[in-house]
Design an enzyme around this catalytic site. Structure first.
Site, PDB file in Angstrom:
ATOM      1  N   ASN A  90     -32.978  85.388   4.696  1.00 47.81           N
ATOM      2  CA  ASN A  90     -34.247  86.146   4.222  1.00 47.81           C
ATOM      3  C   ASN A  90     -35.582  85.343   4.658  1.00 47.81           C
ATOM      4  O   ASN A  90     -36.670  85.940   4.841  1.00 47.81           O
ATOM      5  CB  ASN A  90     -34.016  86.330   2.935  1.00 47.81           C
ATOM      6  CG  ASN A  90     -35.490  86.710   2.007  1.00 47.81           C
ATOM      7  OD1 ASN A  90     -35.909  87.639   2.421  1.00 47.81           O
ATOM      8  ND2 ASN A  90     -36.029  85.735   1.506  1.00 47.81           N
ATOM      9  N   TYR A 155     -44.723  88.716  14.809  1.00 45.21           N
ATOM     10  CA  TYR A 155     -43.689  89.146  13.684  1.00 45.21           C
ATOM     11  C   TYR A 155     -43.029  90.410  14.374  1.00 45.21           C
ATOM     12  O   TYR A 155     -41.716  90.209  14.070  1.00 45.21           O
ATOM     13  CB  TYR A 155     -44.807  89.719  12.635  1.00 45.21           C
ATOM     14  CG  TYR A 155     -43.906  89.834  11.417  1.00 45.21           C
ATOM     15  CD1 TYR A 155     -43.661  91.192  10.960  1.00 45.21           C
ATOM     16  CD2 TYR A 155     -43.333  88.922  10.698  1.00 45.21           C
ATOM     17  CE1 TYR A 155     -43.046  91.569   9.740  1.00 45.21           C
ATOM     18  CE2 TYR A 155     -42.662  89.048   9.610  1.00 45.21           C
ATOM     19  CZ  TYR A 155     -42.720  90.481   8.897  1.00 45.21           C
ATOM     20  OH  TYR A 155     -41.721  90.745   7.913  1.00 45.21           O
TER      21      TYR A 155
HETATM   22  C1  1HS Z   1     -41.599  93.504   4.815  1.00 44.39           C
HETATM   23  C2  1HS Z   1     -41.778  93.993   6.376  1.00 44.39           C
HETATM   24  O1  1HS Z   1     -41.548  93.214   7.001  1.00 44.39           O
HETATM   25  C3  1HS Z   1     -43.176  95.031   6.280  1.00 44.39           C
HETATM   26  S1  1HS Z   1     -44.013  94.678   8.157  1.00 44.39           S
HETATM   27  C4  1HS Z   1     -45.422  95.867   7.989  1.00 44.39           C
HETATM   28  C5  1HS Z   1     -45.319  97.532   7.619  1.00 44.39           C
HETATM   29  S2  1HS Z   1     -46.771  98.223   7.369  1.00 44.39           S
HETATM   30  O2  1HS Z   1     -47.454  97.461   6.366  1.00 44.39           O
HETATM   31  O3  1HS Z   1     -47.512  98.031   8.615  1.00 44.39           O
HETATM   32  O4  1HS Z   1     -46.243  99.588   6.946  1.00 44.39           O
END
Ligand code: 1HS
Length: 256
Positions: A90, A155
């Site tokens: 995680n 990311y």
């Molecule tokens: C927890 C997950 O990695 C969220 S990535 C961001 C997605 S959003 O806020 O652009 O809908």
């Protein structure tokens, strides 16, 4: 009868957010848990919380992107708890900016922690999982692996790598009776996500959340407990015939 009765699990990034919720839930479901976090005090606080509720946990400070830390993490968990059945990879960090604004350092750290961390922790966990007769690895992906997220290039790349790595691991590890699945959460407000929400909201996290919610057909963001429940499913024998799967847990965000 808990879904993880008699099992021993490692949860990385368990000092807060989804990892903390998963560690608490796994214990509720009968597991003993190694609570792993870069921040020793955070890992200890969650382990103490588990002990206070009558569960068994060991706190381990480790940087999952460092091989000797990942090896020590597995050795300590097995030594303290007696074996290993579940690894929940995680731990993760966010990133800032697209390819133009983003820094090389931010890229390197994001790929090191998020993608290489899964590789290293799994590398050292597999022999112990196999010695236990098999087990389950749950890797934390993201909706960012499935769709492009503005101003989060590293990311997205790191989480995309985790999806591909999870499929490869599932194929490689099936003969060892180890299942590997990838969980792709939508936005849950956790310490990892706060910088993204703050940037999105022009310095205001709450404004960033307000601007994010319309991306979610269910009309809200997720909770750490809702993500932890799917991690529990993938870690448990309820998912005995599930491996190499990618589970979007995202309120419908990627269905659009
Ligand atoms: C927890 C997950 O990695 C969220 S990535 C961001 C997605 S959003 O806020 O652009 O809908």
């Amino acid at each position: 009868m808990g879904k993880l009765d008699g099992k021993i699990a490692i949860v990385t990034g368990a000092g807060s957010g989804i990892g903390r919720s998963a560690a608490l839930l796994f214990v509720e479901e009968g597991a003993q848990v190694a609570v792993v976090d870069l921040r020793e005090e955070a890992a200890r606080a969650v382990a103490d919380e588990i002990a206070g509720a009558g569960g068994k946990a060991v706190a381990i400070a480790a940087d999952v992107s460092v091989a000797r830390d990942a090896a020590r993490m597995v050795e300590t968990a097995v030594g303290e708890l007696g074996g290993l059945h579940v690894l929940y990879n995680n731990a993760g960090v966010g990133s800032q900016g697209g390819v133009v604004e983003g820094t090389e350092e931010d890229w390197d750290r994001c790929l090191e922690v998020n993608a290489k961390g899964v590789f290293l922790c799994s590398k050292f966990a597999v022999p112990e999982l196999e010695a236990a007769g098999g087990g389950a690895i749950v890797n934390q992906g993201s909706v960012a692996a499935l769709v492009g997220i503005r101003s989060a290039a590293a990311y997205c790349a790191a989480k995309g790598a985790i999806v591909a790595l999870s499929r490869a691991m599932a194929v490689d590890l099936a003969p060892r009776r180890i299942r590997v699945n990838c969980l792709c959460p939508g936005t849950v407000v956790t310490p990892l996500m706060e910088p993204m929400m703050r940037e999105r909201g022009g310095g205001d996290v709450e404004r960033g959340i307000e601007l994010t919610i319309p991306k979610y057909p269910l009309g809200r963001l997720g909770t750490t407990e809702e993500i932890a429940r799917v991690a529990l499913f993938l870690a448990s024998d309820d998912a005995a015939f599930v491996t190499g799967a990618v589970y979007a847990v995202d309120g419908g965000m990627t269905a659009q």
